[in-house]
Design an enzyme around this catalytic site. Structure first.
Site, PDB file in Angstrom:
ATOM      1  N   ASP A 272      28.335  51.756 -30.438  1.00 34.11           N
ATOM      2  CA  ASP A 272      27.479  52.599 -31.282  1.00 34.11           C
ATOM      3  C   ASP A 272      27.046  51.837 -32.527  1.00 34.11           C
ATOM      4  OD1 ASP A 272      26.163  54.626 -32.556  1.00 34.11           O
ATOM      5  OD2 ASP A 272      27.939  55.791 -33.037  1.00 34.11           O
TER       6      ASP A 272
ATOM      7  N   ASP B  33      19.726  53.433 -34.021  1.00 32.46           N
ATOM      8  CA  ASP B  33      20.978  54.119 -33.706  1.00 32.46           C
ATOM      9  C   ASP B  33      21.118  54.324 -32.204  1.00 32.46           C
ATOM     10  OD1 ASP B  33      23.288  55.612 -33.782  1.00 32.46           O
ATOM     11  OD2 ASP B  33      22.305  57.446 -34.462  1.00 32.46           O
TER      12      ASP B  33
END
EC number: 3.4.23.-
Length: 620
Positions: free
Chosen positions: A476, A293
């Protein structure tokens, strides 16, 4: 003694025990009424026997009396009567004993079965829990010299020398700044690592470690993953909404309101996938699956203290089985869109493939209720944050920072390749780029916010026309879709024929799967280059049934419109803007978030050393 008296003494067998006589009044009446005249053929001793009665001498006589050992005789008829009295009582007594014995045997069998079943269940649970802890063994397959690119095992000269690689001209000026290929010292470190990953080890291309990635349901669904809507038949609800949008049936409008109790459908059921890989924690290494992430910076894993059920469903980290564990105990808390995650800090060795950091401070998560079913039934056991240090929880640092500080990797560079290849769903390259995955030059854009991987762009375009003027974009990997300011997403959705559905969260849109196929792709201009956002990627199937609309791959958030964040409707509920991005620190302004839908079409390079993000066109 008279015959009658002798008869009483004769037939009163075991006269010292009067139990049977007391129990049977019929037996007593027979004794009282017995006499020689009334019971012909009674036997007596020879001296008392009437000489005129010779019938006793006849063996064939029905009244024949057989002498017993004590000189007494048994009277067959009376014995038959007495037997008829004794036998039923004996039968009843034996039946009762058999029933009692049967009950006892049945109860004992049941207890034994229950205990055995409980033991089997405990054994299975023990096996499942211990199966989660996989020791890491040395494997020659992980030696970088065994790679087709770096040479055969035992022949390091077959690989390209470090000096030769260092002299190779860069494809781009900024590439020269960021990529210093692996040195011989790095190669020796990887080859000598006793905890190198078995079988699932990395592939080394041009000195760059490449880890496989797998897809799973998204963790961060921009505040909607824990919220649900109540719809009796979601498929019919969506079909009716599509028909009403296309003007095919107005009566179906009644299906869109006044809905009663029904199935709870989580919004995240319609989200696309997220990517995870494997790390090993402790010594010997315990395998844990983590989401990679870029929107967060902490490393947390599910602790073995999180409960029996999660130990069964997930691969957990048990620090008690690690020889390199060091206790810390500091409480840990992080906020995600779906809710909080809590636990405590611990220090241990952490290995990403052959890259092992010593005494790395990580979080053991024990309270995971905030993630809901996304984690409970998910395929991941933790989060590997690849964001900036400023985004990390106090006291923690990103894994890549520790790897660079410990000289495990030379460059703080990692790359996402999210196109399916070699039987996996994507690849994560550490330390440099893989020249086999892209064509042309890598186009770099400087990071403009050192909390997030945020860059400036020229905005979204369609056929050369600007359709979204906002220029700031966060790249992201923890977001599946493309998320932007609510007003801009609404405008784009209307332009493309997408529509909102009652009871669905504000900012969520659906679109006709068939009609949308004729739409043209969108473009995002970065540093003078256009990168595609393909329409086919923006169509996410909500159901295989015909006539069901697709989920539109763009979502709108008021929190991304800039200014003061305001709450946003979410079906029956409202979620606060603070639940936008994990560990959000301060406002992020008017921004777009480009998730996997964008990243799967480009080769994405995250270069922390030079604070820039690079993009290249995929080779295939």
């Amino acid at each position: 003694m008279s015959p009658s008296s002798r008869f009483r003494n004769l037939v009163s067998v075991d006269s010292s025990s009067q139990d049977f006589g007391k129990r049977s009044s019929l037996y007593a009446s027979l004794l009282d009424s017995a006499s020689v005249s009334s019971l012909p053929g009674i036997c007596s001793t020879a001296e008392d026997r009437d000489v005129e009665d010779e019938s006793w001498k006849d063996p064939s006589s029905s009244s024949h009396c057989a002498k017993t050992e004590g000189g007494a005789c048994a009277f067959p008829r009376l014995n038959q009567v007495l037997s008829s009295l004794r036998d039923p009582m004996g039968v009843f007594s034996r039946a009762k004993r058999r029933r009692s014995l049967g009950k006892a045997v049945g109860l004992s069998t049941s207890v034994i079965c229950v205990v055995a079943l409980f033991g089997i269940v405990c054994l299975c649970l023990y096996g499942l829990v211990n199966f989660s802890f996989t020791s890491v063994e040395t494997s020659p397959l992980d030696d970088p010299r065994n790679s087709p690119v770096m040479g055969e095992l035992g022949n390091p000269q077959a690989s390209t020398p470090s000096s030769a690689r260092a002299d190779t001209p860069a494809r781009h000026d900024r590439q020269n700044q960021m990529f210093s290929p692996w040195s011989v010292q790095n190669e020796q470190f990887l080859g000598e690592d006793s905890d190198a990953l078995p079988h699932a080890g990395p592939l080394f291309r041009s000195g760059v470690m490449v880890m496989p990635l797998r897809k799973m349901k998204s963790l961060r669904r921009i505040g909607w993953d824990k919220n649900t809507i109540t719809v009796p038949d979601l498929q019919a609800h969506l079909v009716a909404a599509l028909r009403m949008q296309e003007g095919l049936s107005k009566k179906d409008d009644g299906n869109l309101s006044g809905l009663s109790d029904g199935d709870d459908i989580s919004i995240h059921d319609y989200m696309n996938s997220q990517y995870y890989t494997e790390i090993y924690v402790g010594s010997p290494g315990q395998k844990v699956r983590v989401v990679v992430d870029t929107g967060s910076s902490d490393l947390w894993v599910c602790s073995a203290s999180c409960g029996i059920l999660l130990n069964i469903l997930h691969k957990t980290y048990n620090h008690g089985k690690s020889d390199t564990y060091h206790a810390d105990g500091t409480p840990y808390h992080v906020q995600y869109a779906s809710g909080p995650v809590g636990g405590f800090l611990s220090a241990d060795d952490v290995a990403l493939a052959s890259l092992k950091t010593k005494n790395f401070l990580l979080a053991e998560a024990v309270d995971l209720k905030g993630l809901g079913t996304a984690f409970f039934f998910g395929k991941f056991d933790g989060i590997l944050g690849m964001g900036f240090p400023s985004l990390a929880t106090k006291g923690l640092k990103p894994f890549m920072q520790a790897a660079v500080e410990q000289n495990v990797v030379k460059n703080w560079v990692f790359v996402f390749y999210l196109a399916s290849a070699n039987g996996v769903d994507g690849e994560l390259a550490i330390g440099g780029v893989d020249q086999e995955r892209f064509i042309g030059d890598i186009n770099f854009s400087p990071v403009v916010d050192f909390r997030y991987w945020m860059i400036n762009t020229k905005g979204l375009k369609s056929d050369g026309d600007l359709i979204a003027p906002t220029t700031k974009m966060i790249i992201d990997s923890g977001t599946s879709l493309i998320v932007g300011p609510l007003d801009e997403v609404k405008r784009i959705a209307t332009m493309m024929g997408a529509f909102s559905v009652p009871l669905m969260p504000e900012g969520m849109f659906f679109i006709s799967c068939e009609k949308a196929k004729v739409l043209r792709d969108l473009q995002l201009e970065i540093e003078g280059q256009d990168y595609p956002i393909k329409i086919k990627d923006l169509l996410i199937s909500a159901s295989a049934a015909a006539g069901t609309p697709c989920l539109f791959g763009m979502m709108g958030l008021k929190a991304l419109e800039g200014g003061r964040p305001t709450p946003q409707k979410n079906g029956f509920g409202i979620f606060p803007p603070s639940q936008l991005v994990a560990s959000a620190k301060g406002p992020i302004g008017r921004t777009w978030i480009l998730g996997d839908l964008f990243m799967r079409n480009v080769y994405t390079v995250f270069d922390y050393d030079n604070k820039q993000i690079g993009f290249a066109r995929l080779k295939n």
